[in-house]
Motif scaffolding. Structure first.
Motif, PDB file in Angstrom:
ATOM      1  N   VAL A 210      13.265  10.324  -7.202  1.00 59.68           N
ATOM      2  CA  VAL A 210      13.366  10.113  -5.756  1.00 59.68           C
ATOM      3  C   VAL A 210      12.181   9.312  -5.243  1.00 59.68           C
ATOM      4  O   VAL A 210      12.332   8.373  -4.449  1.00 59.68           O
ATOM      5  N   LEU A 211      10.980   9.647  -5.689  1.00 64.84           N
ATOM      6  CA  LEU A 211       9.785   8.943  -5.231  1.00 64.84           C
ATOM      7  C   LEU A 211       9.771   7.501  -5.717  1.00 64.84           C
ATOM      8  O   LEU A 211       9.359   6.591  -4.989  1.00 64.84           O
ATOM      9  N   GLU A 212      10.224   7.259  -6.937  1.00 66.26           N
ATOM     10  CA  GLU A 212      10.296   5.892  -7.448  1.00 66.26           C
ATOM     11  C   GLU A 212      11.282   5.055  -6.637  1.00 66.26           C
ATOM     12  O   GLU A 212      11.039   3.882  -6.338  1.00 66.26           O
ATOM     13  N   THR A 213      12.406   5.672  -6.282  1.00 65.98           N
ATOM     14  CA  THR A 213      13.403   4.965  -5.471  1.00 65.98           C
ATOM     15  C   THR A 213      12.842   4.623  -4.094  1.00 65.98           C
ATOM     16  O   THR A 213      13.032   3.514  -3.581  1.00 65.98           O
ATOM     17  N   THR A 214      12.117   5.569  -3.490  1.00 69.67           N
ATOM     18  CA  THR A 214      11.534   5.323  -2.171  1.00 69.67           C
ATOM     19  C   THR A 214      10.459   4.251  -2.239  1.00 69.67           C
ATOM     20  O   THR A 214      10.342   3.412  -1.337  1.00 69.67           O
TER      21      THR A 214
ATOM     22  N   SER B  86       0.827  -1.206   0.000  1.00 71.72           N
ATOM     23  CA  SER B  86       0.000   0.000   0.000  1.00 71.72           C
ATOM     24  C   SER B  86       0.865   1.261   0.000  1.00 71.72           C
ATOM     25  O   SER B  86       0.600   2.220  -0.738  1.00 71.72           O
ATOM     26  N   VAL B  87       1.927   1.261   0.822  1.00 70.67           N
ATOM     27  CA  VAL B  87       2.833   2.409   0.879  1.00 70.67           C
ATOM     28  C   VAL B  87       3.539   2.603  -0.464  1.00 70.67           C
ATOM     29  O   VAL B  87       3.625   3.722  -0.978  1.00 70.67           O
ATOM     30  N   ALA B  88       4.042   1.508  -1.037  1.00 69.59           N
ATOM     31  CA  ALA B  88       4.732   1.595  -2.327  1.00 69.59           C
ATOM     32  C   ALA B  88       3.803   2.119  -3.415  1.00 69.59           C
ATOM     33  O   ALA B  88       4.199   2.940  -4.251  1.00 69.59           O
ATOM     34  N   ALA B  89       2.543   1.657  -3.407  1.00 71.48           N
ATOM     35  CA  ALA B  89       1.583   2.106  -4.421  1.00 71.48           C
ATOM     36  C   ALA B  89       1.298   3.597  -4.280  1.00 71.48           C
ATOM     37  O   ALA B  89       1.215   4.329  -5.279  1.00 71.48           O
ATOM     38  N   SER B  90       1.181   4.067  -3.019  1.00 72.19           N
ATOM     39  CA  SER B  90       0.928   5.486  -2.791  1.00 72.19           C
ATOM     40  C   SER B  90       2.090   6.343  -3.289  1.00 72.19           C
ATOM     41  O   SER B  90       1.891   7.377  -3.940  1.00 72.19           O
TER      42      SER B  90
ATOM     43  N   ASP C 215       2.131   6.387  -7.075  1.00 75.67           N
ATOM     44  CA  ASP C 215       1.110   7.303  -7.604  1.00 75.67           C
ATOM     45  C   ASP C 215       1.609   8.740  -7.557  1.00 75.67           C
ATOM     46  O   ASP C 215       1.413   9.510  -8.507  1.00 75.67           O
ATOM     47  N   ARG C 216       2.262   9.102  -6.440  1.00 79.15           N
ATOM     48  CA  ARG C 216       2.819  10.453  -6.336  1.00 79.15           C
ATOM     49  C   ARG C 216       3.917  10.666  -7.370  1.00 79.15           C
ATOM     50  O   ARG C 216       4.048  11.762  -7.929  1.00 79.15           O
ATOM     51  N   ALA C 217       4.703   9.627  -7.630  1.00 77.41           N
ATOM     52  CA  ALA C 217       5.784   9.743  -8.615  1.00 77.41           C
ATOM     53  C   ALA C 217       5.235  10.049  -9.999  1.00 77.41           C
ATOM     54  O   ALA C 217       5.825  10.827 -10.756  1.00 77.41           O
ATOM     55  N   ARG C 218       4.109   9.444 -10.334  1.00 80.77           N
ATOM     56  CA  ARG C 218       3.527   9.668 -11.666  1.00 80.77           C
ATOM     57  C   ARG C 218       2.979  11.081 -11.828  1.00 80.77           C
ATOM     58  O   ARG C 218       2.777  11.538 -12.955  1.00 80.77           O
TER      59      ARG C 218
ATOM     60  N   THR D 182      10.704  15.821   0.463  1.00 84.27           N
ATOM     61  CA  THR D 182      11.410  16.813  -0.349  1.00 84.27           C
ATOM     62  C   THR D 182      10.992  16.727  -1.813  1.00 84.27           C
ATOM     63  O   THR D 182      10.930  17.734  -2.514  1.00 84.27           O
ATOM     64  N   ALA D 183      10.685  15.517  -2.290  1.00 88.30           N
ATOM     65  CA  ALA D 183      10.306  15.361  -3.692  1.00 88.30           C
ATOM     66  C   ALA D 183       8.980  16.022  -4.001  1.00 88.30           C
ATOM     67  O   ALA D 183       8.722  16.415  -5.133  1.00 88.30           O
ATOM     68  N   GLY D 184       8.123  16.168  -2.998  1.00 89.42           N
ATOM     69  CA  GLY D 184       6.800  16.736  -3.256  1.00 89.42           C
ATOM     70  C   GLY D 184       6.684  18.205  -2.924  1.00 89.42           C
ATOM     71  O   GLY D 184       5.581  18.760  -2.936  1.00 89.42           O
TER      72      GLY D 184
END
Length: 520
Positions: free
Chosen positions: A68-72, A49-53, A56-59, A163-165
């Motif tokens: 950064v978001l994809e790596t996290t 669930s965390v990875a999917a969230s 989604d933010r990365a996209r 930081t990415a957002g």
């Protein structure tokens, strides 16, 4: 009262402060779950669930923030982390939140002991830990509060997903009590053009409604909260070729530790890889990875640079970088102990297997391969490594210059190898006897320090005399103000994190070689 930290992104601004309260309460070790198998099963679902969230933010963003978001997101679903947490539930009868907390803590301890760039990744693991624990506990995830007006953001540390957002129109500056020049806070602040100061001890306790932040001087002071912010400059343009105004070439390469790093660097226009930190592929291993697994891991990193030059650094580990399959024993001063190439003197088989895997991965991906060794002190050590590397089929062999003795004997070392690369982070640490992770002595690790630059100049002069390349792959390479100086000293390539490429490229394009030499 004025506080000092490490300025990592230039600019001077003032405005009201907003404090990020990101610490999650440590979960309890009791009660014992009724169904251990069901409890362990919750961990994978929460992580998914965390990875999917995060995905989604990365996209919804692009460029550095997306990377950064994809790596996290990938870190949130790391099989080694999840397996360790599930084992703690099944074997230790722990609730799932506590098991995740302890498993992440083990990873964070290893990263902090590693020092440098790897130590700063511990904050990334902490962020993932808190998000998974919050999901398991039914709590809102920690993070930056919603900003409604321009503010100075203050935190103990900032997670990569935070930081990415960030919206650069609302964030005047970033200030953290922890972190360093290669933290995500520093990297993305530079990319967004936001002034930032890290390692600013005591800033969370500073009185007053607002702050004045000077990212160039590394200072933070109280203010009345009024906004004072100059217009931001746009991100510099760079065409992907490292050269001065007169056409003199200075290759701009990238530092990577993972496949996602490599993809981001390729997208940013890096001319090649100047430093592939292979130890990142070992962090979660409880036993030495097989040659085939190493080969696959290395190939995933090299693949985005098919047909381009790459420099792979052999395993940089030791008692200060604890790996489960390397029992090095306790040392009174790990920074001066058995690390880097020194491990291979007693374990040459470990080095030989890694070299075999590197050669195979290079063949799989079609890169132009070079390999270098870390922590080389003498010409004899350089010759020993070069002979083993060439026996493994590597045509271009080099070493890191990060020990003062190696810099002083650069001519003799260059007689044994094809190139050298200056690791200015460790070199500064040893030159100034100043721990690179300690904020109190951060000023001594400033790459503008004359003593450090004189050593760089000595090595570059030796390289020119031998007709062999001399690169820089430490934090100094990512500084647009310092890049022309390094070029003027005779450095032939600069390797940095992807987000720094455009700024450094633009800075070099604005000057010719004569101007660079005058600056040096």
């Amino acid at each position: 009262m004025q506080l000092s930290g490490v300025g990592v992104s230039p600019g001077r601004v003032a405005g009201p402060r907003v404090v990020v309260v990101a610490d999650l309460r440590e979960p309890a070790s009791s009660p014992v779950p009724d169904d251990l198998r069901a409890e362990a099963g919750k961990i994978g679902s929460a992580a998914e669930s965390v990875a999917a969230s995060l995905s989604d933010r990365a996209r919804s963003v692009s460029g550095d923030a997306r990377s950064v978001l994809e790596t996290t997101a990938a870190m949130a679903s790391d099989p080694a982390l999840l397996a360790s947490a599930e084992k703690r539930v099944l074997d230790g009868s722990l609730p799932a939140p506590r098991a995740v907390w302890e498993a992440a803590g083990e990873f964070m301890t290893a990263l902090r002991a590693a020092g440098g760039y790897m130590a700063e990744r511990a904050a990334d693991v902490a962020d993932v830990r808190d998000r998974i624990v919050a999901s398991l506990s039914g709590l809102a995830p920690p993070g930056v509060p919603e900003l409604t007006s321009p503010s100075v953001l203050v935190a103990r540390d900032l997670a990569p997903a935070d930081t990415a957002g960030l919206d650069p129109d609302l964030v005047l500056a970033l200030v953290t009590e922890e972190g360093g020049p290669t933290s995500h806070t520093a990297i993305l602040a530079r990319a967004l053009g936001i002034p930032a100061v890290v390692a600013c001890a005591g800033v969370l306790g500073l009185a007053g409604p607002g702050l004045v932040v000077d990212g160039s001087a590394g200072t933070v002071s109280p203010s009345d909260g009024r906004v004072v912010a100059p217009a931001r400059t746009s991100r510099p343009e760079w065409d992907g070729v490292g050269r001065l105004a007169d056409g003199h070439r200075v290759k701009l390469l990238t530092n990577v530790g993972s496949a996602s790093d490599a993809r981001a660097a390729a997208a940013a226009g890096a001319e090649g890889i100047g430093l592939f930190r292979t130890e990142f592929c070992y962090l979660s291993a409880t036993s030495e990875p097989t040659e085939s697994s190493q080969r696959a891991a290395y190939a995933a990193v090299l693949e985005p640079f098919a047909g381009k030059p790459v420099v792979v650094r052999t395993l940089d580990a030791g008692s200060d970088k604890p790996l489960a399959f390397l029992d090095m024993g306790a040392e009174p001063n790990p920074a001066l102990g058995v690390r880097g190439l020194r491990i291979a003197f007693d374990r040459p088989d470990l080095l030989d297997r890694q070299l075999t895997a590197i050669v195979a991965a290079a063949a799989d991906t079609g890169v132009e391969l070079s390999v270098m060794a870390p922590m080389v002190a003498t010409a004899a050590e350089a010759a020993w490594f070069a002979s083993r590397a060439r026996a493994a089929g590597i045509g271009r062999v080099g070493v890191m210059i990060e020990i003062p003795a190696a810099a002083l004997c650069a001519a003799e070392i260059l007689a044994e190898v094809d190139f050298v690369s200056l690791g200015t982070n460790d070199l500064a640490q040893y030159v100034f006897a100043a721990d690179r992770q300690l904020g109190a002595v951060a000023a001594l690790n400033d790459p503008h320090q004359p003593a450090l630059l004189r050593l760089v100049g000595m090595v570059a002069e030796a390289g020119a005399a031998a007709g062999k390349p001399v690169g820089v792959c430490g934090e100094a390479a990512a500084d647009p103000a310092l890049a022309p100086v390094l070029a003027g000293l005779g450095v032939t390539s600069l390797s940095m994190n992807a987000v720094a490429l455009a700024g450094v490229g633009a800075a070099l394009r604005a000057v010719d070689l004569a101007a660079c030499r005058a600056l040096a």
